[in-house]
Design a protein around this motif. Structure first.
Motif, mmCIF file in Angstrom:
data_model
loop_
_atom_site.group_PDB
_atom_site.id
_atom_site.type_symbol
_atom_site.label_atom_id
_atom_site.label_comp_id
_atom_site.label_asym_id
_atom_site.label_seq_id
_atom_site.Cartn_x
_atom_site.Cartn_y
_atom_site.Cartn_z
ATOM 1 N N ALA A 36 38.414 50.099 25.631
ATOM 2 C CA ALA A 36 39.863 49.943 25.450
ATOM 3 C C ALA A 36 40.437 48.986 26.487
ATOM 4 O O ALA A 36 41.478 49.234 27.104
ATOM 5 C CB ALA A 36 40.569 51.302 25.490
ATOM 6 N N LEU A 37 39.728 47.872 26.678
ATOM 7 C CA LEU A 37 40.153 46.805 27.590
ATOM 8 C C LEU A 37 40.159 45.477 26.832
ATOM 9 O O LEU A 37 39.461 45.330 25.835
ATOM 10 C CB LEU A 37 39.181 46.667 28.763
ATOM 11 N N SER A 38 40.903 44.525 27.349
ATOM 12 C CA SER A 38 40.890 43.195 26.740
ATOM 13 C C SER A 38 39.544 42.528 27.019
ATOM 14 O O SER A 38 38.850 42.870 27.978
ATOM 15 C CB SER A 38 42.020 42.341 27.319
ATOM 16 N N ARG A 39 39.183 41.573 26.164
ATOM 17 C CA ARG A 39 37.926 40.834 26.368
ATOM 18 C C ARG A 39 37.910 40.124 27.722
ATOM 19 O O ARG A 39 36.884 40.167 28.411
ATOM 20 C CB ARG A 39 37.679 39.871 25.209
ATOM 21 N N PRO A 40 39.017 39.471 28.151
ATOM 22 C CA PRO A 40 38.994 38.838 29.476
ATOM 23 C C PRO A 40 38.762 39.853 30.610
ATOM 24 O O PRO A 40 38.056 39.552 31.579
ATOM 25 C CB PRO A 40 40.366 38.180 29.598
ATOM 26 N N SER A 41 39.308 41.060 30.469
ATOM 27 C CA SER A 41 39.098 42.091 31.499
ATOM 28 C C SER A 41 37.634 42.515 31.555
ATOM 29 O O SER A 41 37.065 42.691 32.642
ATOM 30 C CB SER A 41 39.977 43.310 31.232
ATOM 31 N N VAL A 42 37.028 42.682 30.392
ATOM 32 C CA VAL A 42 35.610 43.050 30.347
ATOM 33 C C VAL A 42 34.770 41.925 30.941
ATOM 34 O O VAL A 42 33.870 42.177 31.755
ATOM 35 C CB VAL A 42 35.163 43.373 28.900
ATOM 36 N N ASP A 93 34.654 51.827 39.780
ATOM 37 C CA ASP A 93 35.466 52.858 39.131
ATOM 38 C C ASP A 93 34.794 53.375 37.851
ATOM 39 O O ASP A 93 33.692 52.964 37.491
ATOM 40 C CB ASP A 93 36.880 52.342 38.859
ATOM 41 N N HIS A 94 35.490 54.276 37.187
ATOM 42 C CA HIS A 94 34.972 54.899 35.969
ATOM 43 C C HIS A 94 34.664 53.851 34.884
ATOM 44 O O HIS A 94 33.639 53.958 34.193
ATOM 45 C CB HIS A 94 35.980 55.931 35.443
ATOM 46 N N LEU A 95 35.500 52.841 34.753
ATOM 47 C CA LEU A 95 35.263 51.815 33.724
ATOM 48 C C LEU A 95 34.001 51.009 34.027
ATOM 49 O O LEU A 95 33.234 50.686 33.111
ATOM 50 C CB LEU A 95 36.481 50.892 33.599
ATOM 51 N N ASP A 96 33.783 50.683 35.299
ATOM 52 C CA ASP A 96 32.556 49.972 35.675
ATOM 53 C C ASP A 96 31.327 50.814 35.364
ATOM 54 O O ASP A 96 30.334 50.312 34.827
ATOM 55 C CB ASP A 96 32.567 49.615 37.165
ATOM 56 N N ARG A 97 31.376 52.105 35.682
ATOM 57 C CA ARG A 97 30.241 52.989 35.398
ATOM 58 C C ARG A 97 29.990 53.079 33.893
ATOM 59 O O ARG A 97 28.844 53.047 33.437
ATOM 60 C CB ARG A 97 30.478 54.381 35.998
ATOM 61 N N GLU A 148 35.613 39.737 33.124
ATOM 62 C CA GLU A 148 35.848 39.707 34.572
ATOM 63 C C GLU A 148 35.038 40.802 35.265
ATOM 64 O O GLU A 148 34.428 40.574 36.304
ATOM 65 C CB GLU A 148 37.345 39.896 34.846
ATOM 66 N N ARG A 149 35.027 41.993 34.675
ATOM 67 C CA ARG A 149 34.252 43.096 35.247
ATOM 68 C C ARG A 149 32.754 42.771 35.225
ATOM 69 O O ARG A 149 32.036 43.046 36.194
ATOM 70 C CB ARG A 149 34.520 44.392 34.493
ATOM 71 N N LEU A 150 32.284 42.203 34.122
ATOM 72 C CA LEU A 150 30.868 41.823 34.036
ATOM 73 C C LEU A 150 30.505 40.817 35.130
ATOM 74 O O LEU A 150 29.478 40.955 35.797
ATOM 75 C CB LEU A 150 30.554 41.221 32.665
ATOM 76 N N LEU A 151 31.344 39.821 35.296
ATOM 77 C CA LEU A 151 31.095 38.804 36.318
ATOM 78 C C LEU A 151 31.078 39.434 37.709
ATOM 79 O O LEU A 151 30.193 39.143 38.524
ATOM 80 C CB LEU A 151 32.154 37.701 36.231
ATOM 81 N N ARG A 152 32.033 40.318 37.988
ATOM 82 C CA ARG A 152 32.101 40.974 39.283
ATOM 83 C C ARG A 152 30.856 41.834 39.533
ATOM 84 O O ARG A 152 30.287 41.815 40.630
ATOM 85 C CB ARG A 152 33.376 41.817 39.389
ATOM 86 N N LEU A 153 30.408 42.555 38.510
ATOM 87 C CA LEU A 153 29.204 43.375 38.656
ATOM 88 C C LEU A 153 27.962 42.510 38.884
ATOM 89 O O LEU A 153 27.050 42.897 39.613
ATOM 90 C CB LEU A 153 29.020 44.280 37.435
ATOM 91 N N GLN A 154 27.921 41.337 38.278
ATOM 92 C CA GLN A 154 26.807 40.413 38.505
ATOM 93 C C GLN A 154 26.869 39.846 39.923
ATOM 94 O O GLN A 154 25.850 39.750 40.608
ATOM 95 C CB GLN A 154 26.827 39.287 37.481
ATOM 96 N N GLU A 155 28.066 39.470 40.364
ATOM 97 C CA GLU A 155 28.217 38.921 41.714
ATOM 98 C C GLU A 155 27.851 39.943 42.787
ATOM 99 O O GLU A 155 27.302 39.593 43.820
ATOM 100 C CB GLU A 155 29.650 38.419 41.922
#
Length: 145
Positions: free
Chosen positions: A28-34, A2-6, A36-43
């Motif tokens: 404008a996201l919580s640290r845990p959300s960021v 999504d746009h946030l991942d990009r 989680e997104r970083l981990l998902r992008l790495q996976e």
């Protein structure tokens, strides 16, 4: 993606040292959300690692060259095993067409370039081009929308 991942990918490519807290504020996201997104992008393999960009010239390697290897005299796997051991080689790409490999190397001077060419000659025909400038380096890469 999504746009946030990009946006996250863009921010990290512009500054790989940006902390999760800084990313959190910019997105404008919580640290845990960021996180989680970083981990998902790495996976998913979208983020393959984090590293410093180092200037070869600042380390005394003032000459950078593109080297084409054609008419390979050894198997590609043998060439691959050999080339990863050469500390002058910055990049190695096996390609299609009349050229078998395209290499990028950084050396300290013409004598070092001559030695590198001599090391490569047993593997095939060697064609070198000295890099005069690099108008595009490490651009931000994002998925097409």
């Amino acid at each position: 993606m999504d746009h946030l991942d990009r946006t996250l990918l863009k921010l990290l490519q512009e500054d790989g040292r940006m902390t999760v807290s800084e990313l959190s504020k910019k997105l404008a996201l919580s640290r845990p959300s960021v996180s989680e997104r970083l981990l998902r992008l790495q996976e998913k393999g979208a983020i393959t690692g984090f590293a410093a960009r180092v200037s070869p010239a600042a380390l005394g390697r003032n000459i950078q060259v593109i080297i084409q290897i054609s008419e390979l005299k050894v198997s590609p796997s043998d060439f691959d095993k050999r080339i990863v051991l050469d500390s002058d080689i910055l990049e190695c790409h096996r390609v299609t067409g009349t050229v078998s490999y395209i290499l990028k190397a950084a050396v300290t001077g013409m004598d070092a370039l001559s030695l590198l060419v001599e090391r490569l000659m047993p593997f095939g025909n060697v064609n070198t081009s000295v890099i005069l400038s690099s108008p595009v380096m490490n651009p931000v890469v994002l998925p097409k929308e």
